[in-house]
Design an enzyme around this catalytic site. Sequence first.
Site, mmCIF file in Angstrom:
data_model
loop_
_atom_site.group_PDB
_atom_site.id
_atom_site.type_symbol
_atom_site.label_atom_id
_atom_site.label_comp_id
_atom_site.label_asym_id
_atom_site.label_seq_id
_atom_site.Cartn_x
_atom_site.Cartn_y
_atom_site.Cartn_z
ATOM 1 N N LYS A 82 -5.388 8.154 -19.377
ATOM 2 C CA LYS A 82 -5.631 8.722 -20.700
ATOM 3 C C LYS A 82 -4.372 8.646 -21.575
ATOM 4 O O LYS A 82 -3.981 7.574 -21.963
ATOM 5 C CB LYS A 82 -6.142 10.149 -20.550
ATOM 6 C CG LYS A 82 -7.265 10.308 -19.513
ATOM 7 C CD LYS A 82 -8.558 9.650 -19.923
ATOM 8 C CE LYS A 82 -9.598 9.614 -18.819
ATOM 9 N NZ LYS A 82 -9.873 10.902 -18.194
ATOM 10 N N ASP A 109 -4.153 20.347 -13.680
ATOM 11 C CA ASP A 109 -4.448 19.045 -14.276
ATOM 12 C C ASP A 109 -3.950 19.092 -15.716
ATOM 13 O O ASP A 109 -4.491 19.820 -16.549
ATOM 14 C CB ASP A 109 -5.963 18.787 -14.213
ATOM 15 C CG ASP A 109 -6.358 17.420 -14.784
ATOM 16 O OD1 ASP A 109 -5.610 16.883 -15.636
ATOM 17 O OD2 ASP A 109 -7.424 16.902 -14.392
ATOM 18 N N ARG A 135 0.832 -1.209 0.000
ATOM 19 C CA ARG A 135 0.000 0.000 0.000
ATOM 20 C C ARG A 135 0.867 1.259 0.000
ATOM 21 O O ARG A 135 0.467 2.295 -0.517
ATOM 22 C CB ARG A 135 -0.965 0.003 1.203
ATOM 23 C CG ARG A 135 -1.718 1.322 1.356
ATOM 24 C CD ARG A 135 -3.062 1.187 2.072
ATOM 25 N NE ARG A 135 -3.007 0.355 3.263
ATOM 26 C CZ ARG A 135 -2.440 0.693 4.430
ATOM 27 N NH1 ARG A 135 -1.855 1.874 4.561
ATOM 28 N NH2 ARG A 135 -2.459 -0.136 5.448
ATOM 29 N N TYR A 156 -12.765 18.886 -15.261
ATOM 30 C CA TYR A 156 -13.264 17.523 -15.508
ATOM 31 C C TYR A 156 -14.483 17.249 -14.609
ATOM 32 O O TYR A 156 -14.524 17.721 -13.463
ATOM 33 C CB TYR A 156 -12.124 16.542 -15.187
ATOM 34 C CG TYR A 156 -12.518 15.106 -15.315
ATOM 35 C CD1 TYR A 156 -12.703 14.533 -16.575
ATOM 36 C CD2 TYR A 156 -12.693 14.306 -14.194
ATOM 37 C CE1 TYR A 156 -13.065 13.203 -16.699
ATOM 38 C CE2 TYR A 156 -13.051 12.982 -14.312
ATOM 39 C CZ TYR A 156 -13.247 12.432 -15.571
ATOM 40 O OH TYR A 156 -13.601 11.118 -15.679
#
Length: 399
Positions: A207, A182, A57, A110
């Site tokens: 993306k 972003d 983790r 977004y």
Amino acid sequence: MEESKFATRAIWAGEKDSLAFGATQVPVVHSVSFGYEDMDEWYDVAIGKKPGHIYGRNTNPTVQAFEEKIRILENAEAATSFATGMAAISNTLGTLLYPGDRVVSIKDTYGGTNKIFTEFLPKQQVEVELCDTGDHEAIEKEVAKGCKVLYLETPTNPTVKITDLERMAKAGKAVGATVIVDNTFATPVNQQPLALGADLVIHSATKFLGGHADALGGSVCGSKELVEQIYHYREINGATLDPMAAYLLLRGMKTLKLRVDKQCDNAMAVARYLQTVDVVEDVFYPGLEGHTGHDIAKKQMSNFGGMLSFSVKGGVETVRHLLPKLKYANRAANLGSVETVVGPSRTTSHVECTPEERAAMGIPEGLIRYSAGIEDIDDLIQDLEQAFHSLPKSILVSN
Ligand SMILES: *Cc1c(COP(=O)(O)O)cnc(C)c1O
């Protein structure tokens, strides 16, 4: 590594420390935990005195190679990674914002980011001010009132609006805000927000970075001081990038420059073609001279990106006939992959909004988002041509 050119870095950067057994490719290390015979060594790794891994983790060798590659591509001091782009965004905002803080952003972020601003942050007593995208004076005015975070995204979804990053970063700095960008649409191939004054750069690696629509992931790059705080928030809250996804993203990133250059060329050619089509009302692409953000884009981007959008006469009815006719496009909610992807804004980025809300945001019901792939451009244009020609006469005549 930092001195070499971008395409070379995309291939070689970040991998060396994660190679083992003479492997030339980064192995996918699925082990959740990492064991130690020597209790002192274990302790030293656990407290960060010695490099190494303890538990999946927190860190993992495959994931670390991904972080190192994006760090070098964004020319950042440090980088960390996440299970998705939204995890990168929510964990970063979660690290920085406390009740009573104020954040300034734009209306066209977004869809998921917009939900954080409108639904979740207000519940935590964080004040959110969303300005008209591209209205630089309005953003400067709100920032000058004081804010903890200035959050930007450029180009935006779906009408690819452009915000002047250097100017906005200056405004943010003046009030001591952390400036976050972003950079998903532009990619580090075309835009380097840290060099323009931003403090943190976020990606949905899902993306363009991955580029093959087969892995989810996110990243944050910036100063060691900020990234360490965000990493700590993520290691506790648990939105960790999976090693297999990290491997797929790493492999995709090797061809990032090749792909994005081709996607920019294709997007430009498709945008120019669409301008000649009667049934097309408007074409939004920052590479077009008539686009509102063209001059700023030219200044801060090395190319205009693979994303464009266009609106058609006849609205939803035309979209309904047109999109199923395309042979070389996935009709899907994704973007940035090697295949061309199309979708109406009303079913992709702005599905949560009412038609009235979309209209207020300047998103016509007949708007189509087009993510250019790396197909041969002749095929993409012929494909669009045959799709337009096959529209029912009723649509062509009534418009
Ligand atoms: C897709 C996207 C995100 C969210 O990324 P996920 O990986 O889907 O969580 C954030 N910002 C932009 C600009 C995006 O396109």
